[in-house]
Motif scaffolding. Structure first.
Motif, short mmCIF file in Angstrom:
data_model
loop_
_atom_site.label_atom_id
_atom_site.label_comp_id
_atom_site.label_asym_id
_atom_site.label_seq_id
_atom_site.Cartn_x
_atom_site.Cartn_y
_atom_site.Cartn_z
N PHE A 54 -5.25 1.97 -11.97
CA PHE A 54 -5.57 1.34 -10.68
C PHE A 54 -6.37 0.04 -10.80
O PHE A 54 -6.34 -0.78 -9.89
N SER A 73 -1.86 10.36 -7.88
CA SER A 73 -1.93 9.93 -6.49
C SER A 73 -0.77 9.00 -6.12
O SER A 73 0.37 9.35 -6.37
N ARG A 74 -1.02 7.80 -5.58
CA ARG A 74 0.11 6.92 -5.25
C ARG A 74 0.92 6.62 -6.51
O ARG A 74 2.11 6.39 -6.47
N LYS A 76 3.26 9.51 -7.09
CA LYS A 76 4.49 9.33 -6.30
C LYS A 76 5.42 8.43 -7.10
O LYS A 76 6.63 8.64 -7.21
N SER A 100 -0.22 14.01 -6.37
CA SER A 100 0.58 12.93 -5.75
C SER A 100 0.72 13.06 -4.24
O SER A 100 0.93 12.07 -3.54
N GLU A 140 -2.25 14.78 4.84
CA GLU A 140 -1.63 13.49 5.18
C GLU A 140 -0.19 13.68 5.66
O GLU A 140 0.58 14.42 5.06
N ARG A 156 -0.95 3.48 7.40
CA ARG A 156 -2.02 2.93 6.57
C ARG A 156 -1.50 2.14 5.38
O ARG A 156 -2.17 1.24 4.87
N PHE A 157 -0.30 2.51 4.92
CA PHE A 157 0.27 1.83 3.75
C PHE A 157 1.72 1.44 4.07
O PHE A 157 2.66 2.00 3.49
N TRP A 176 4.40 0.81 1.18
CA TRP A 176 4.71 1.72 0.07
C TRP A 176 6.17 2.19 0.06
O TRP A 176 6.80 2.29 -0.98
N TRP A 210 -6.16 16.85 1.37
CA TRP A 210 -5.39 15.71 1.90
C TRP A 210 -3.98 15.67 1.30
O TRP A 210 -3.01 15.32 1.95
N HIS A 254 -9.90 15.08 -5.90
CA HIS A 254 -8.80 14.16 -6.17
C HIS A 254 -9.17 13.26 -7.35
O HIS A 254 -9.99 12.36 -7.21
C1 GCU Z 1 -4.73 7.52 -0.09
C2 GCU Z 1 -3.35 7.89 0.41
C3 GCU Z 1 -2.66 8.88 -0.52
C4 GCU Z 1 -2.70 8.37 -1.94
C5 GCU Z 1 -4.12 8.04 -2.32
C6 GCU Z 1 -4.28 7.42 -3.71
O1 GCU Z 1 -5.59 8.61 0.01
O2 GCU Z 1 -3.50 8.40 1.71
O3 GCU Z 1 -1.33 9.08 -0.12
O4 GCU Z 1 -2.13 9.30 -2.81
O5 GCU Z 1 -4.65 7.09 -1.43
O6 GCU Z 1 -3.38 6.77 -4.22
O7 GCU Z 1 -5.38 7.56 -4.26
#
Ligand code: GCU
Length: 411
Positions: A125, A251-252, A255, A275, A289, A297-298, A301, A342, A392
């Motif tokens: 990140f 997380s993202r 995905k 994820s 979510e 919010r995104f 994506w 979440w 998380h």
């Molecule tokens: C936010 C988002 C999530 C994602 C996360 C991340 O919380 O809502 O869908 O996985 O960011 O990437 O840390």
């Protein structure tokens, strides 16, 4: 950036299992036209392609055209990195099209006494230099989200954040187990903001195009593309066993690792760490979510077509367990965290369970039970799952399990 602003949709977030709507789980083994799939052959010829096509056109967005590596450049190399424990390489891949250029750098650590190593590949990140204290790791000049705890101001990465994410990357454990680790700063492939003038998207526009069409790639598909091109590079790197590359992401970026492996069968295994929505968890459960919230919010994506299903999950002819099924028969690890409601841990677990029927076609085992395991009691099979204590995050516990699973099912 990670803080939730209180939109009305967010205040409706459901964390109560008894309020999860009942819905029919879309059957991975029945085609959209209602034909039952009973063989690997039919799955691969008919069902898998139509599912992949659906996710491409309606969820992540398709890539307008293939773009190959124009050149790669070994920026730096050291056979005695990390106190002599590893080989280090920093390799820049460059892409060109439409008079534009994009480059990103893979940081690669390899175990020293293995001729061709299996490798975990995953994005970070906040820059490659955050995953290690190693002073030789180059600092990216790409755009970054401002973040106080990483001392990122003016969207610029600096020396001050070196080593700030070592907790998420068990580099020594990975090397000791005989694996390599490859990582890329995701912002070099596409900055994580709702702006399609930059990143890899801009190289592939047609004349007069300035943002992706409704069914074209969002940022997740762009990041996945970047992993796939890294795999192209590994096929040329004599130190890497390109047939044993595991796509990893949190997380993202989890995905992202799932979508990368769904679109490219060369990935030998896949890890989805927390994820959540649009990743491993099931959208139709609307737990934690939801699609409306993530797309609000995104907005960059997923592809724009995905908005069709905001507060309209019932209309989705697929769900995310079918994304997991696209990974079959390759080893898959889905991991959740107890405090990460979440991301809907139960939805992630059920998704791995429902995907398992496709693994059965290949005579492989996955998540056979519908009863969630206790925390810190992993289920290891070709499809694996655990829920650990904590929030998380990516922890040593997660990596220890990924390594055990990879030893048993990938290597
Ligand atoms: C936010 C988002 C999530 C994602 C996360 C991340 O919380 O809502 O869908 O996985 O960011 O990437 O840390």
């Amino acid at each position: 950036f990670f803080i939730l602003s209180m939109s009305p949709l967010l205040s409706q977030t459901n964390y109560d299992e008894s309020k999860v709507p009942s819905f029919e789980v879309p059957d991975p083994l029945t085609t959209f036209k209602g034909k039952k799939i009973k063989s690997v052959k039919k799955w691969e010829k008919a069902r898998r392609p139509e599912l992949l096509h659906f996710f491409e056109n309606n969820v992540y967005g398709k890539i307008p055209k293939t773009l190959k590596i124009d050149s790669y450049n070994i920026l730096e190399q050291d056979d005695n990195a990390l106190n002599g424990k590893a080989k280090r390489k920093q390799v820049e891949l460059t892409f060109k099209n439409n008079g534009k250029t994009l480059s990103y750098t893979i940081l690669l650590y390899l175990p020293k006494n293995i001729a061709k190593a299996a490798v975990f590949l995953g994005y970070n990140f906040y820059g490659n230099h955050t995953i290690t204290e190693d002073k030789a790791v180059l600092i990216s000049s790409a755009w970054a989200n401002n973040n106080e705890s990483f001392q990122i101001e003016n969207n610029t990465l600096t020396e001050e954040s070196r080593g700030k994410r070592t907790n998420r990357w068990a580099v020594e454990k990975i090397l000791e187990a005989g694996y390599g680790l490859a990582t890329i700063y995701y912002g070099e492939v596409d900055p994580d903001k709702n702006d399609f003038s930059d990143g890899i998207h801009s190289l592939l526009y047609q004349q007069d195009q300035s943002r992706p069409k409704l069914d074209e790639w969002g940022s997740i598909a762009a990041w996945s593309w970047g992993m796939v091109r890294a795999l192209d590079y590994f096929e040329k790197d004599p130190d890497v066993d390109a047939s044993k590359v595991i796509s990893f992401g949190h997380s993202r970026l989890g995905k992202t690792s799932l979508w990368a492996a769904a679109t490219d069968k060369r990935f030998a295994g896949v890890i989805s760490n927390n994820s959540g929505c649009g990743g491993a968890t099931m959208s139709k459960r609307k737990f934690g979510e939801t699609l409306a919230v993530i797309n609000d919010r995104f907005p960059h994506w997923f592809c724009d077509n995905f908005n069709e299903y905001n507060e309209n999950e019932e209309a989705l002819p697929v769900d995310q367990h079918q994304l997991l099924a696209l990974i079959a028969p390759r080893p898959l690890y889905v991991a959740s965290a107890e405090e990460d409601q979440w991301a809907d841990p139960r939805g992630e677990f059920l998704s791995a369970h429902y995907a398992t029927q496709v693994y059965h076609l290949y005579d492989m085992e996955g998540i056979e039970t519908m009863e969630m395991p206790k925390v810190n009691e992993p289920i290891h099979n070709t499809v694996s799952y655990h829920i650990r204590t904590g929030k998380h995050d990516v922890t040593d516990y997660d990596w220890e399990n990924y390594i055990r699973w990879a030893n048993a099912f990938v290597k």
